[in-house]
Design a protein around this motif. Structure first.
Motif, PDB file in Angstrom:
ATOM      1  N   THR A 123      51.113  30.023  49.898  1.00  0.00           N
ATOM      2  CA  THR A 123      51.568  30.843  49.075  1.00  0.00           C
ATOM      3  C   THR A 123      50.699  32.336  48.707  1.00  0.00           C
ATOM      4  O   THR A 123      51.438  33.231  48.666  1.00  0.00           O
ATOM      5  N   LEU A 124      49.399  32.136  48.964  1.00  0.00           N
ATOM      6  CA  LEU A 124      48.337  33.037  48.723  1.00  0.00           C
ATOM      7  C   LEU A 124      48.546  33.880  50.012  1.00  0.00           C
ATOM      8  O   LEU A 124      48.790  35.246  49.918  1.00  0.00           O
ATOM      9  N   TYR A 125      48.329  33.402  51.270  1.00  0.00           N
ATOM     10  CA  TYR A 125      48.328  34.229  52.280  1.00  0.00           C
ATOM     11  C   TYR A 125      49.565  35.017  52.406  1.00  0.00           C
ATOM     12  O   TYR A 125      49.749  36.062  53.178  1.00  0.00           O
ATOM     13  N   ARG A 126      50.588  34.241  52.122  1.00  0.00           N
ATOM     14  CA  ARG A 126      52.205  34.957  52.295  1.00  0.00           C
ATOM     15  C   ARG A 126      52.133  36.011  51.508  1.00  0.00           C
ATOM     16  O   ARG A 126      52.902  37.014  51.872  1.00  0.00           O
ATOM     17  N   SER A 127      51.747  35.980  50.295  1.00  0.00           N
ATOM     18  CA  SER A 127      51.918  37.091  49.324  1.00  0.00           C
ATOM     19  C   SER A 127      51.057  38.244  49.901  1.00  0.00           C
ATOM     20  O   SER A 127      51.466  39.359  49.430  1.00  0.00           O
TER      21      SER A 127
ATOM     22  N   ARG B 287      45.482  41.560  41.728  1.00  0.00           N
ATOM     23  CA  ARG B 287      44.463  42.150  42.291  1.00  0.00           C
ATOM     24  C   ARG B 287      45.221  43.186  43.323  1.00  0.00           C
ATOM     25  O   ARG B 287      46.455  42.801  43.636  1.00  0.00           O
ATOM     26  N   ASP B 288      44.347  44.138  43.760  1.00  0.00           N
ATOM     27  CA  ASP B 288      45.055  44.856  44.833  1.00  0.00           C
ATOM     28  C   ASP B 288      44.324  44.538  46.195  1.00  0.00           C
ATOM     29  O   ASP B 288      43.448  44.977  46.754  1.00  0.00           O
ATOM     30  N   LEU B 289      44.964  43.562  46.948  1.00  0.00           N
ATOM     31  CA  LEU B 289      44.540  43.036  47.985  1.00  0.00           C
ATOM     32  C   LEU B 289      45.678  42.810  49.175  1.00  0.00           C
ATOM     33  O   LEU B 289      46.644  42.317  48.921  1.00  0.00           O
ATOM     34  N   HIS B 290      45.353  43.416  50.275  1.00  0.00           N
ATOM     35  CA  HIS B 290      46.435  43.178  51.335  1.00  0.00           C
ATOM     36  C   HIS B 290      45.767  42.866  52.606  1.00  0.00           C
ATOM     37  O   HIS B 290      44.826  43.343  53.203  1.00  0.00           O
ATOM     38  N   TYR B 291      46.181  41.711  53.008  1.00  0.00           N
ATOM     39  CA  TYR B 291      45.492  40.800  54.032  1.00  0.00           C
ATOM     40  C   TYR B 291      45.461  41.669  55.469  1.00  0.00           C
ATOM     41  O   TYR B 291      44.268  41.326  56.138  1.00  0.00           O
ATOM     42  N   GLU B 292      46.389  42.304  55.647  1.00  0.00           N
ATOM     43  CA  GLU B 292      46.465  42.946  57.067  1.00  0.00           C
ATOM     44  C   GLU B 292      45.222  44.088  57.073  1.00  0.00           C
ATOM     45  O   GLU B 292      44.612  44.468  58.127  1.00  0.00           O
ATOM     46  N   THR B 293      45.415  45.005  55.834  1.00  0.00           N
ATOM     47  CA  THR B 293      44.593  46.101  55.969  1.00  0.00           C
ATOM     48  C   THR B 293      43.283  45.872  55.275  1.00  0.00           C
ATOM     49  O   THR B 293      42.294  46.571  55.890  1.00  0.00           O
ATOM     50  N   ASP B 294      43.042  44.689  54.501  1.00  0.00           N
ATOM     51  CA  ASP B 294      41.866  44.833  53.979  1.00  0.00           C
ATOM     52  C   ASP B 294      40.673  43.935  54.834  1.00  0.00           C
ATOM     53  O   ASP B 294      39.632  43.496  54.286  1.00  0.00           O
ATOM     54  N   VAL B 295      41.066  43.622  56.022  1.00  0.00           N
ATOM     55  CA  VAL B 295      40.379  42.627  56.968  1.00  0.00           C
ATOM     56  C   VAL B 295      38.994  43.489  57.369  1.00  0.00           C
ATOM     57  O   VAL B 295      39.189  44.619  57.770  1.00  0.00           O
ATOM     58  N   PRO B 296      37.825  43.263  56.928  1.00  0.00           N
ATOM     59  CA  PRO B 296      36.825  43.806  57.524  1.00  0.00           C
ATOM     60  C   PRO B 296      36.533  43.925  58.964  1.00  0.00           C
ATOM     61  O   PRO B 296      37.056  42.986  59.612  1.00  0.00           O
TER      62      PRO B 296
ATOM     63  N   VAL C 279      45.379  36.028  41.836  1.00  0.00           N
ATOM     64  CA  VAL C 279      45.484  36.931  43.131  1.00  0.00           C
ATOM     65  C   VAL C 279      46.605  38.028  42.991  1.00  0.00           C
ATOM     66  O   VAL C 279      46.361  39.006  43.503  1.00  0.00           O
ATOM     67  N   ARG C 280      47.553  37.635  42.438  1.00  0.00           N
ATOM     68  CA  ARG C 280      48.709  38.842  42.213  1.00  0.00           C
ATOM     69  C   ARG C 280      48.300  39.856  41.337  1.00  0.00           C
ATOM     70  O   ARG C 280      49.131  40.930  41.419  1.00  0.00           O
TER      71      ARG C 280
END
Lengths: 132, 228
Positions: B54-58, A96-105, A93-94
């Protein structure tokens, strides 16, 4: 058999000292969390203290210090596989270029009177409805 | 002895040594191995949740820090102290069992039950406070979060918080059930000396549940800093 003169390890005195050490570490971690600003270092300190506490508990309260090599190996195996589980997942996962806040469809907001998905909305369920 | 005799149990008066073991040391090591095997599966059970965390926090560092600061750190610290103390009484119970001190064994088991119950009571008050503040994104309850950019991350933090602390509390309840049972047995005069192995095995379980909390505490309460 526990006869006289044969101490059971850890002894009562040792248990109390171990407890005192654990409490001291707890106070330390609380003070750092509450009053110290070390940026990302804060969590690193808290995690290191947790590792120390866990090691003390496993070694003495859980008798691993006094156990046979076979028991030690079995005790270590769970943590070894946990390391693989988290380590390899992060390697994936680290990188990849993925951000939970911004990449939410962006889903369109459901209408107020729309039926809930689990109540049989055909557009909400990608699977064909069998046996209905 | 012949297999025939073993099968019918003629040569075995009731005693602490089960007939499939050579001696009591082997029996005790087998019990310890079995418990550690179970705990290895438990490590991975909780470990899956720690991995998800850990995944979601990162991916939502800021939201996790903001959400973590909604938890009551002094209360969480107090609860950690209670649980560490319950581990002390549990370790002393094991010591008393192996030294055949019946009265002390019963006292220490009751002490562990008192600490364990106190932990769950404090946890109940923490959860109620979260419910009052609309921070429970479960059971269709209303989740209130002002900042829309960090809302998805905060929601994920509280989902993980309730699943992890809930699963931990469930383990505490199971442990408390066995502690009550063992207190009754100890009161009846069982679990002493060479028969004290079950207390040691329950101790392993109880200390493991303690260790899970030792990690939940920094992961949930100590994200970022509260200074300034």
């Amino acid at each position: 058999m526990s006869g006289h003169g044969h101490e059971i390890k850890p002894t009562v005195t040792m248990c109390c000292w171990i407890w005192a050490a654990l409490m001291a570490l707890l106070v330390l971690t609380y003070v750092v969390g509450m009053y110290v600003d070390a940026g990302a270092g804060n969590f690193a300190i808290a995690f290191a203290i947790a590792m120390t506490k866990a090691t003390i508990i496993i070694l003495f309260f859980m008798h691993i210090y006094y156990s046979s090599p076979l028991v030690r190996m079995w005790a270590g195996s769970g943590f070894f596989f946990l390391l693989i589980l988290i380590g390899l997942t992060l390697c994936d996962v680290r990188t990849r270029d993925l951000h939970y806040e911004t990449d939410v469809p962006e889903y369109p907001a459901p209408a107020e009177d729309a039926p809930a998905r689990h109540e049989g909305d055909p557009s909400g369920n990608p699977m064909p409805a069998h046996g209905k | 002895m012949s297999e025939h005799e073993s099968l019918h149990g003629v040569t075995h008066p009731p005693g602490p040594l089960a007939h499939q073991f050579e001696d009591i040391e082997q029996q005790h090591e087998a019990g310890e191995l079995g418990m550690w095997l179970f705990l290895a599966t438990e490590v991975l059970f909780f470990g899956g949740l720690f991995c998800a965390y850990t995944l979601y926090r990162s991916q939502a560092e800021e939201a996790f820090e903001l959400a973590s600061h909604h938890l009551n750190l002094p209360l969480g610290t107090f609860n950690t102290a209670i649980l560490l103390s319950s581990s002390l009484t549990m370790a002393l119970a094991v010591n008393a069992a192996l030294r055949s001190q019946q009265k002390k064994l019963v006292q220490m088991l009751i002490g562990t039950i008192v600490f364990g119950t106190a932990f769950l009571v404090v946890k109940y008050f923490e959860w109620s406070a979260d419910y009052e503040e609309h921070l429970v994104p479960l059971m269709g309850w209303h989740f209130e979060w002002e900042d829309p950019t960090t809302a998805p991350g905060a929601r994920m933090f509280f989902n993980l918080y309730f699943f992890m602390t809930g699963l931990h509390a469930l383990h505490m309840v199971i442990g408390l059930f066995f502690l009550l049972l063992y207190t009754w047995w100890a009161h009846k005069g069982h679990l002493l000396g060479i028969n004290g192995q079950p207390v040691h095995l329950l101790g392993l379980y109880w200390h493991f549940v303690d260790i899970v909390w030792v990690f939940l505490y920094p992961f949930l309460y100590l994200v970022g800093t509260r200074a300034g």
